[in-house]
Design a protein around this motif. Sequence first.
Motif, PDB file in Angstrom:
ATOM      1  N   TYR A 193      13.974   0.686  -1.667  1.00 34.01           N
ATOM      2  CA  TYR A 193      14.132   0.862  -0.215  1.00 34.01           C
ATOM      3  C   TYR A 193      15.255  -0.001   0.353  1.00 34.01           C
ATOM      4  O   TYR A 193      16.010   0.443   1.212  1.00 34.01           O
ATOM      5  CB  TYR A 193      12.831   0.541   0.518  1.00 34.01           C
ATOM      6  CG  TYR A 193      11.714   1.534   0.332  1.00 34.01           C
ATOM      7  CD1 TYR A 193      11.767   2.547  -0.613  1.00 34.01           C
ATOM      8  CD2 TYR A 193      10.582   1.450   1.111  1.00 34.01           C
ATOM      9  CE1 TYR A 193      10.727   3.443  -0.770  1.00 34.01           C
ATOM     10  CE2 TYR A 193       9.527   2.341   0.966  1.00 34.01           C
ATOM     11  CZ  TYR A 193       9.616   3.333   0.016  1.00 34.01           C
ATOM     12  OH  TYR A 193       8.580   4.220  -0.124  1.00 34.01           O
ATOM     13  N   SER A 194      15.345  -1.244  -0.098  1.00 29.35           N
ATOM     14  CA  SER A 194      16.364  -2.140   0.467  1.00 29.35           C
ATOM     15  C   SER A 194      17.772  -1.619   0.188  1.00 29.35           C
ATOM     16  O   SER A 194      18.646  -1.670   1.056  1.00 29.35           O
ATOM     17  CB  SER A 194      16.199  -3.561  -0.068  1.00 29.35           C
ATOM     18  OG  SER A 194      16.304  -3.575  -1.483  1.00 29.35           O
TER      19      SER A 194
ATOM     20  N   ALA B  27      18.354   1.486   2.294  1.00 29.30           N
ATOM     21  CA  ALA B  27      18.598   1.088   3.681  1.00 29.30           C
ATOM     22  C   ALA B  27      20.042   0.626   3.857  1.00 29.30           C
ATOM     23  O   ALA B  27      20.745   1.064   4.771  1.00 29.30           O
ATOM     24  CB  ALA B  27      17.631  -0.022   4.090  1.00 29.30           C
TER      25      ALA B  27
ATOM     26  N   GLU C 192      15.424  -1.785   6.589  1.00 26.69           N
ATOM     27  CA  GLU C 192      14.330  -1.433   5.675  1.00 26.69           C
ATOM     28  C   GLU C 192      13.147  -0.867   6.439  1.00 26.69           C
ATOM     29  O   GLU C 192      12.470   0.042   5.966  1.00 26.69           O
ATOM     30  CB  GLU C 192      13.908  -2.650   4.852  1.00 26.69           C
ATOM     31  CG  GLU C 192      14.880  -2.996   3.751  1.00 26.69           C
ATOM     32  CD  GLU C 192      14.371  -4.115   2.867  1.00 26.69           C
ATOM     33  OE1 GLU C 192      13.249  -3.970   2.322  1.00 26.69           O
ATOM     34  OE2 GLU C 192      15.097  -5.115   2.722  1.00 26.69           O
TER      35      GLU C 192
ATOM     36  N   ASP D 271      11.229   2.651   5.901  1.00 25.02           N
ATOM     37  CA  ASP D 271       9.770   2.784   5.833  1.00 25.02           C
ATOM     38  C   ASP D 271       9.278   3.888   6.765  1.00 25.02           C
ATOM     39  O   ASP D 271       8.402   4.676   6.400  1.00 25.02           O
ATOM     40  CB  ASP D 271       9.076   1.467   6.205  1.00 25.02           C
ATOM     41  CG  ASP D 271       9.188   0.407   5.123  1.00 25.02           C
ATOM     42  OD1 ASP D 271       9.410   0.773   3.947  1.00 25.02           O
ATOM     43  OD2 ASP D 271       9.049  -0.785   5.459  1.00 25.02           O
TER      44      ASP D 271
END
Length: 132
Positions: free
Chosen positions: A42-43, A46, A53, A57
Motif C-alpha cells: 500500500y505504501s 500510495a 496511505e 486504504d
Amino acid sequence: MAKLTFTDAEQQTLHTERFEHPHPRVQQRMEALWLISQGLVYSDAARLSGVSEATVDRYVALYRHGGLDGLRRLHWGKSSVSELVGHKDSLEESFRQNPPQTVAEARQRIQDETGITRGPTQVRAFLKRLSA
C-alpha cells in the motif's frame, strides 16, 4: 486483513481505466489498485499514485465493498439542490410583500413558513439567488 486478489479481467480493467476512465479521480483509484494488483504494498502504491496511505486504504475499502463499480462511484456529499427551492415561489412572494430588514429576520421567517432551519450564510445565498 485478507490479501486482495484480482481476476485477470479485473487487472485488465484496472490497467485500462487508469488511463481511459473519463473522471481523473476514478483514474487515480484504478491506478492505486492496479499497482496493488501488481504486488506493490500500500505504501508504494500510495507514493506512486500520488495519494496518502489512508487514501489507498479507502480505495481498497471501496473495492472490497463494491468491486470495480465501487471504485467508479463518486459520492460528493449532499445533493446540490436546496430544500428551499420547493418553497422559492411562496418565500419570494412573502419577501416582496414584506421585505425582511435583516438576515436574522429572513432566517426566522423561512423557518416559520417552511419549517426549514438554515444558517445566516445559507439564507444570504438564498436571498441572493432570489434577487438574481
